[in-house]
Design a protein around this motif. Structure first.
Motif, short mmCIF file in Angstrom:
data_model
loop_
_atom_site.label_atom_id
_atom_site.label_comp_id
_atom_site.label_asym_id
_atom_site.label_seq_id
_atom_site.Cartn_x
_atom_site.Cartn_y
_atom_site.Cartn_z
N HIS A 37 0.82 -1.21 0.00
CA HIS A 37 0.00 0.00 0.00
C HIS A 37 0.85 1.26 0.00
O HIS A 37 1.87 1.32 0.67
N GLY A 38 0.41 2.25 -0.76
CA GLY A 38 1.07 3.55 -0.78
C GLY A 38 0.62 4.40 0.40
O GLY A 38 -0.57 4.49 0.68
N GLU A 39 1.57 5.01 1.06
CA GLU A 39 1.29 5.84 2.24
C GLU A 39 0.35 7.01 1.92
O GLU A 39 -0.48 7.39 2.74
N ASP A 40 0.48 7.56 0.73
CA ASP A 40 -0.30 8.74 0.34
C ASP A 40 -1.44 8.41 -0.62
O ASP A 40 -1.88 9.28 -1.39
N ASP A 41 -1.92 7.19 -0.62
CA ASP A 41 -3.01 6.76 -1.50
C ASP A 41 -4.29 7.53 -1.14
O ASP A 41 -4.75 7.45 -0.01
N THR A 42 -4.83 8.25 -2.10
CA THR A 42 -6.09 8.97 -1.87
C THR A 42 -7.29 8.18 -2.36
O THR A 42 -8.41 8.51 -2.01
N ASN A 43 -7.07 7.15 -3.18
CA ASN A 43 -8.18 6.30 -3.63
C ASN A 43 -8.61 5.33 -2.53
O ASN A 43 -9.80 5.11 -2.31
N VAL A 44 -7.63 4.72 -1.90
CA VAL A 44 -7.87 3.79 -0.79
C VAL A 44 -6.98 4.28 0.35
O VAL A 44 -5.78 4.01 0.37
N PRO A 45 -7.54 5.02 1.29
CA PRO A 45 -6.72 5.59 2.36
C PRO A 45 -5.97 4.52 3.16
O PRO A 45 -6.45 3.41 3.35
N LEU A 46 -4.79 4.88 3.61
CA LEU A 46 -3.94 3.97 4.37
C LEU A 46 -4.68 3.40 5.58
O LEU A 46 -4.48 2.24 5.95
N GLY A 47 -5.55 4.18 6.17
CA GLY A 47 -6.31 3.71 7.33
C GLY A 47 -7.12 2.46 7.04
O GLY A 47 -7.26 1.58 7.89
N GLN A 48 -7.64 2.34 5.82
CA GLN A 48 -8.41 1.15 5.46
C GLN A 48 -7.51 -0.08 5.38
O GLN A 48 -7.87 -1.16 5.83
N ALA A 49 -6.32 0.09 4.80
CA ALA A 49 -5.37 -1.03 4.72
C ALA A 49 -4.90 -1.43 6.11
O ALA A 49 -4.76 -2.62 6.42
N THR A 50 -4.67 -0.45 6.96
CA THR A 50 -4.24 -0.72 8.34
C THR A 50 -5.33 -1.47 9.09
O THR A 50 -5.05 -2.43 9.82
#
Length: 106
Positions: A37-50
């Motif tokens: 996951h990219g830290e600055d992903d605006t399509n799928v925010p990092l919080g969702q991956a976390t």
């Protein structure tokens, strides 16, 4: 918005995309999961991956979670792209076996 017409997680649910979201099925996942996951992903925010990573850990699902700094939804930095390819290959080799080593088994 981009989530099948829903407003995402900014407003109280349930949401239309909940029935399609991997997090909704974390307790049933048995297949190993690789999250890159990219830290600055605006399509799928990092919080969702976390959140997904935490759910997988909670349910004892074999997984790996890697966050790439400075990256968005598409990786741009060469060293990150190379790392992504190497990790993906290693993941498949680990869980499916290395096809090159299986050639002589036929």
């Amino acid at each position: 918005m981009g989530l099948g017409g829903s407003a995402g997680w900014e407003v109280p649910g349930p949401h239309r995309h909940d029935r399609l979201s991997p997090i909704s099925f974390a307790s049933k996942i048995r297949t190993p999961v690789l999250i890159l996951h990219g830290e600055d992903d605006t399509n799928v925010p990092l919080g969702q991956a976390t959140f997904f990573h935490r759910a997988l850990r909670h349910f004892g699902v074999e997984h790996e979670f890697v966050v790439y700094p400075r990256e968005g939804h598409s990786f741009r930095e060469r060293n990150h792209r190379i790392d992504l390819l190497r990790r993906t290959r290693a993941w498949f080799d680990r869980w499916l076996g290395d096809p090159a080593s299986n050639q002589n088994r036929i």
